[in-house]
Design a protein around this motif. Structure first.
Motif, PDB file in Angstrom:
ATOM      1  N   ASN A   1       0.805  -1.219   0.000  1.00 23.64           N
ATOM      2  CA  ASN A   1       0.000   0.000   0.000  1.00 23.64           C
ATOM      3  C   ASN A   1       0.841   1.274   0.000  1.00 23.64           C
ATOM      4  OD1 ASN A   1      -2.599  -1.528   0.502  1.00 23.64           O
ATOM      5  ND2 ASN A   1      -1.448  -2.091   2.340  1.00 23.64           N
ATOM      6  N   GLY A   2       2.119   1.152  -0.360  1.00 26.78           N
ATOM      7  CA  GLY A   2       2.977   2.323  -0.388  1.00 26.78           C
ATOM      8  C   GLY A   2       3.498   2.738   0.975  1.00 26.78           C
ATOM      9  N   ASN A   3       3.355   1.859   1.969  1.00 28.88           N
ATOM     10  CA  ASN A   3       3.801   2.195   3.329  1.00 28.88           C
ATOM     11  C   ASN A   3       5.014   1.359   3.746  1.00 28.88           C
ATOM     12  OD1 ASN A   3       1.591   3.999   3.694  1.00 28.88           O
ATOM     13  ND2 ASN A   3       0.264   2.245   4.119  1.00 28.88           N
ATOM     14  N   GLN A   4       5.871   1.068   2.771  1.00 28.36           N
ATOM     15  CA  GLN A   4       7.010   0.184   3.058  1.00 28.36           C
ATOM     16  C   GLN A   4       7.919   0.745   4.139  1.00 28.36           C
ATOM     17  OE1 GLN A   4       5.939   1.197   0.109  1.00 28.36           O
ATOM     18  NE2 GLN A   4       6.198  -0.337  -1.497  1.00 28.36           N
ATOM     19  N   ASN A   5       8.186   2.048   4.098  1.00 34.11           N
ATOM     20  CA  ASN A   5       9.087   2.640   5.086  1.00 34.11           C
ATOM     21  C   ASN A   5       8.506   2.567   6.488  1.00 34.11           C
ATOM     22  OD1 ASN A   5      10.972   3.288   3.108  1.00 34.11           O
ATOM     23  ND2 ASN A   5      10.143   5.335   2.774  1.00 34.11           N
ATOM     24  N   VAL A   6       7.219   2.904   6.612  1.00 30.11           N
ATOM     25  CA  VAL A   6       6.550   2.820   7.907  1.00 30.11           C
ATOM     26  C   VAL A   6       6.569   1.378   8.406  1.00 30.11           C
ATOM     27  CG1 VAL A   6       4.333   3.030   9.100  1.00 30.11           C
ATOM     28  CG2 VAL A   6       5.067   4.809   7.508  1.00 30.11           C
ATOM     29  N   ALA A   7       6.254   0.445   7.513  1.00 33.95           N
ATOM     30  CA  ALA A   7       6.214  -0.970   7.881  1.00 33.95           C
ATOM     31  C   ALA A   7       7.593  -1.460   8.318  1.00 33.95           C
ATOM     32  CB  ALA A   7       5.701  -1.797   6.704  1.00 33.95           C
ATOM     33  N   THR A   8       8.616  -1.060   7.584  1.00 30.13           N
ATOM     34  CA  THR A   8       9.973  -1.513   7.892  1.00 30.13           C
ATOM     35  C   THR A   8      10.429  -1.028   9.261  1.00 30.13           C
ATOM     36  OG1 THR A   8      10.602  -1.631   5.558  1.00 30.13           O
ATOM     37  CG2 THR A   8      12.382  -1.431   7.170  1.00 30.13           C
ATOM     38  N   PHE A   9      10.254   0.263   9.526  1.00 32.24           N
ATOM     39  CA  PHE A   9      10.735   0.809  10.804  1.00 32.24           C
ATOM     40  C   PHE A   9       9.844   0.379  11.968  1.00 32.24           C
ATOM     41  CE2 PHE A   9      13.188   3.556   8.008  1.00 32.24           C
ATOM     42  CZ  PHE A   9      14.414   3.540   8.666  1.00 32.24           C
ATOM     43  N   SER A  10       8.562   0.127  11.708  1.00 32.61           N
ATOM     44  CA  SER A  10       7.694  -0.414  12.753  1.00 32.61           C
ATOM     45  C   SER A  10       8.152  -1.814  13.136  1.00 32.61           C
ATOM     46  CB  SER A  10       6.244  -0.450  12.269  1.00 32.61           C
ATOM     47  OG  SER A  10       5.747   0.850  12.051  1.00 32.61           O
ATOM     48  N   LEU A  11       8.530  -2.618  12.138  1.00 33.01           N
ATOM     49  CA  LEU A  11       9.043  -3.958  12.409  1.00 33.01           C
ATOM     50  C   LEU A  11      10.321  -3.887  13.238  1.00 33.01           C
ATOM     51  CD1 LEU A  11       9.168  -6.970  10.023  1.00 33.01           C
ATOM     52  CD2 LEU A  11      11.237  -6.310  11.245  1.00 33.01           C
ATOM     53  N   ILE A  12      11.202  -2.960  12.890  1.00 32.01           N
ATOM     54  CA  ILE A  12      12.465  -2.819  13.626  1.00 32.01           C
ATOM     55  C   ILE A  12      12.199  -2.401  15.069  1.00 32.01           C
ATOM     56  CG2 ILE A  12      14.575  -1.454  13.800  1.00 32.01           C
ATOM     57  CD1 ILE A  12      14.590  -1.379  10.712  1.00 32.01           C
ATOM     58  N   ILE A  13      11.263  -1.472  15.272  1.00 34.80           N
ATOM     59  CA  ILE A  13      10.920  -1.034  16.625  1.00 34.80           C
ATOM     60  C   ILE A  13      10.362  -2.200  17.433  1.00 34.80           C
ATOM     61  CG2 ILE A  13       9.337   0.414  17.967  1.00 34.80           C
ATOM     62  CD1 ILE A  13       9.621   2.518  15.717  1.00 34.80           C
ATOM     63  N   GLY A  14       9.483  -2.985  16.816  1.00 35.55           N
ATOM     64  CA  GLY A  14       8.932  -4.148  17.499  1.00 35.55           C
ATOM     65  C   GLY A  14      10.010  -5.157  17.855  1.00 35.55           C
ATOM     66  N   PHE A  15      10.953  -5.351  16.943  1.00 36.34           N
ATOM     67  CA  PHE A  15      12.063  -6.284  17.181  1.00 36.34           C
ATOM     68  C   PHE A  15      12.892  -5.830  18.380  1.00 36.34           C
ATOM     69  CE2 PHE A  15      16.291  -7.985  16.736  1.00 36.34           C
ATOM     70  CZ  PHE A  15      16.103  -9.270  16.245  1.00 36.34           C
ATOM     71  N   VAL A  16      13.249  -4.555  18.413  1.00 36.96           N
ATOM     72  CA  VAL A  16      14.068  -4.018  19.504  1.00 36.96           C
ATOM     73  C   VAL A  16      13.315  -4.093  20.833  1.00 36.96           C
ATOM     74  CG1 VAL A  16      15.149  -1.926  20.410  1.00 36.96           C
ATOM     75  CG2 VAL A  16      15.418  -2.519  17.995  1.00 36.96           C
ATOM     76  N   ALA A  17      12.013  -3.776  20.813  1.00 35.46           N
ATOM     77  CA  ALA A  17      11.212  -3.821  22.042  1.00 35.46           C
ATOM     78  C   ALA A  17      11.178  -5.230  22.612  1.00 35.46           C
ATOM     79  CB  ALA A  17       9.800  -3.316  21.759  1.00 35.46           C
ATOM     80  N   MET A  18      10.979  -6.233  21.745  1.00 32.12           N
ATOM     81  CA  MET A  18      10.928  -7.614  22.217  1.00 32.12           C
ATOM     82  C   MET A  18      12.303  -8.092  22.671  1.00 32.12           C
ATOM     83  SD  MET A  18       9.132 -10.226  22.943  1.00 32.12           S
ATOM     84  CE  MET A  18       9.597 -11.853  23.487  1.00 32.12           C
ATOM     85  N   MET A  19      13.351  -7.661  21.985  1.00 35.07           N
ATOM     86  CA  MET A  19      14.708  -8.006  22.396  1.00 35.07           C
ATOM     87  C   MET A  19      14.981  -7.476  23.801  1.00 35.07           C
ATOM     88  SD  MET A  19      18.334  -6.907  20.584  1.00 35.07           S
ATOM     89  CE  MET A  19      18.032  -5.165  20.924  1.00 35.07           C
ATOM     90  N   PHE A  20      14.588  -6.229  24.037  1.00 33.91           N
ATOM     91  CA  PHE A  20      14.766  -5.619  25.364  1.00 33.91           C
ATOM     92  C   PHE A  20      13.960  -6.366  26.406  1.00 33.91           C
ATOM     93  CE2 PHE A  20      13.516  -2.530  28.625  1.00 33.91           C
ATOM     94  CZ  PHE A  20      14.752  -2.079  29.034  1.00 33.91           C
ATOM     95  N   LEU A  21      12.709  -6.696  26.068  1.00 37.14           N
ATOM     96  CA  LEU A  21      11.843  -7.419  26.995  1.00 37.14           C
ATOM     97  C   LEU A  21      12.425  -8.779  27.347  1.00 37.14           C
ATOM     98  CD1 LEU A  21       9.051  -7.530  28.446  1.00 37.14           C
ATOM     99  CD2 LEU A  21       8.141  -8.558  26.363  1.00 37.14           C
ATOM    100  N   ASP A  22      12.948  -9.471  26.356  1.00 34.78           N
ATOM    101  CA  ASP A  22      13.516 -10.804  26.590  1.00 34.78           C
ATOM    102  C   ASP A  22      14.715 -10.717  27.521  1.00 34.78           C
ATOM    103  OD1 ASP A  22      13.477 -13.738  25.436  1.00 34.78           O
ATOM    104  OD2 ASP A  22      15.579 -13.114  25.468  1.00 34.78           O
ATOM    105  N   ILE A  23      15.541  -9.694  27.345  1.00 33.75           N
ATOM    106  CA  ILE A  23      16.721  -9.533  28.195  1.00 33.75           C
ATOM    107  C   ILE A  23      16.317  -9.170  29.619  1.00 33.75           C
ATOM    108  CG2 ILE A  23      18.768  -8.121  28.596  1.00 33.75           C
ATOM    109  CD1 ILE A  23      19.047  -7.917  25.546  1.00 33.75           C
ATOM    110  N   VAL A  24      15.360  -8.263  29.754  1.00 30.64           N
ATOM    111  CA  VAL A  24      14.932  -7.816  31.090  1.00 30.64           C
ATOM    112  C   VAL A  24      14.278  -8.946  31.870  1.00 30.64           C
ATOM    113  CG1 VAL A  24      13.303  -6.324  32.307  1.00 30.64           C
ATOM    114  CG2 VAL A  24      14.672  -5.393  30.444  1.00 30.64           C
ATOM    115  N   LEU A  25      13.376  -9.695  31.211  1.00 26.96           N
ATOM    116  CA  LEU A  25      12.694 -10.795  31.888  1.00 26.96           C
ATOM    117  C   LEU A  25      13.599 -11.995  32.096  1.00 26.96           C
ATOM    118  CD1 LEU A  25       9.138 -10.768  30.268  1.00 26.96           C
ATOM    119  CD2 LEU A  25       9.858  -9.856  32.468  1.00 26.96           C
ATOM    120  N   GLY A  26      14.651 -12.121  31.216  1.00 25.47           N
ATOM    121  CA  GLY A  26      15.554 -13.243  31.345  1.00 25.47           C
ATOM    122  C   GLY A  26      16.543 -13.079  32.465  1.00 25.47           C
TER     123      GLY A  26
END
Length: 265
Positions: A240-265
């Protein structure tokens, strides 16, 4: 790897409870349709991509890395651990692929997929698509408790529960936009999450049966999740022409989960 000892019954119970709690994220997002009438395509793509990023990080940090560690420990070989993880990933992805080919379902953007000639109401095609998406997530939470790893299972449950919120909202709003009532849209969204505890129970039973299954089950779940991310979410959010938004949203989600995994681990 510091596992907290848990007997078989506790592993199964933990997997069931955690996957049930994760499914509540879908319910929370789905009832949001009573407060939000529409989502812009840009926002919807961003939310779904955020969910994909969380799933992607969970796949690596909570499933693949433990799978490699368990495989290495069992066979006293890092190469064996890597080979088992690789074979498990491919197996999980292939199973999801064949299921997608055989079962008729429908995506919001890419349209109908699966076997032709199946005259099902469109609403059931949506339900099937959502179910195919949610089951591997529940499975991942269940196998996350492999070896009594409470923190690993909990981080998966929390991460998947969080990513289920925007996912449930996007699904319910999309259903309403094609003619379903708020109650129907919310009910279908909530119901779609109920398959996650089933997957969680199956996954927990699998990893609690024998230690040799653990690396395979973890990697299998990772492969199933990777298939969903690449085959469903990324194509849906990049049309839908939102590749940049989609890409950086995915990266933000990845970093958030990485942080969560480290904190809870």
């Amino acid at each position: 790897m510091s596992a907290i000892p848990m007997d078989v019954q506790h592993v199964i119970l933990a997997g069931l409870i955690a996957s049930t709690c994760a499914s509540l994220g879908t319910a929370v997002g789905s009832v949001g349709v009573f407060f939000i009438q529409t989502l812009s395509r840009r926002l919807e793509d961003g939310l779904l991509s955020l969910a994909a990023g969380i799933m992607l990080a969970a796949t690596f940090f909570s499933l693949l890395l433990p799978a490699i560690e368990y495989g290495t420990e069992q066979y006293a070989s890092e190469m064996a651990g890597a080979l088992i993880a690789g074979a498990g990933v491919i197996s999980g992805a292939l199973l999801l692929f064949f299921i997608h080919q055989a079962v008729p379902h429908e995506h919001f953007v890419t349209g109908r997929e699966g076997a032709e000639g199946k005259k099902l109401a469109r609403i059931w095609l949506f339900v099937i698509a959502i179910t195919l998406h949610n089951f591997p997530e529940g499975l991942a939470v269940g196998v996350g408790f492999a070896g009594g790893e409470i923190t690993n299972g909990l981080s998966l449950a929390v991460g998947i529960g969080i990513q289920n919120i925007p996912e449930g909202l996007a699904v319910s709003v999309a259903l309403m936009s094609v003619g379903y009532s708020r109650i129907q849209s919310a009910a279908i969204g909530v119901a779609s999450g109920l398959v996650e505890p089933v997957g969680g129970l199956i996954g927990a039973i699998a990893v609690s049966s024998t230690a040799s299954v653990m690396p395979w089950a973890l990697a299998f779940s990772a492969g199933a999740m990777l298939f969903i991310i690449s085959d469903e979410i990324i194509p849906e959010t990049h049309q839908n022409g939102n590749q940049n938004v989609a890409t950086f949203s995915l990266i933000i989600g990845f970093v958030a989960m990485m942080f969560l995994d480290i904190v809870l681990g």
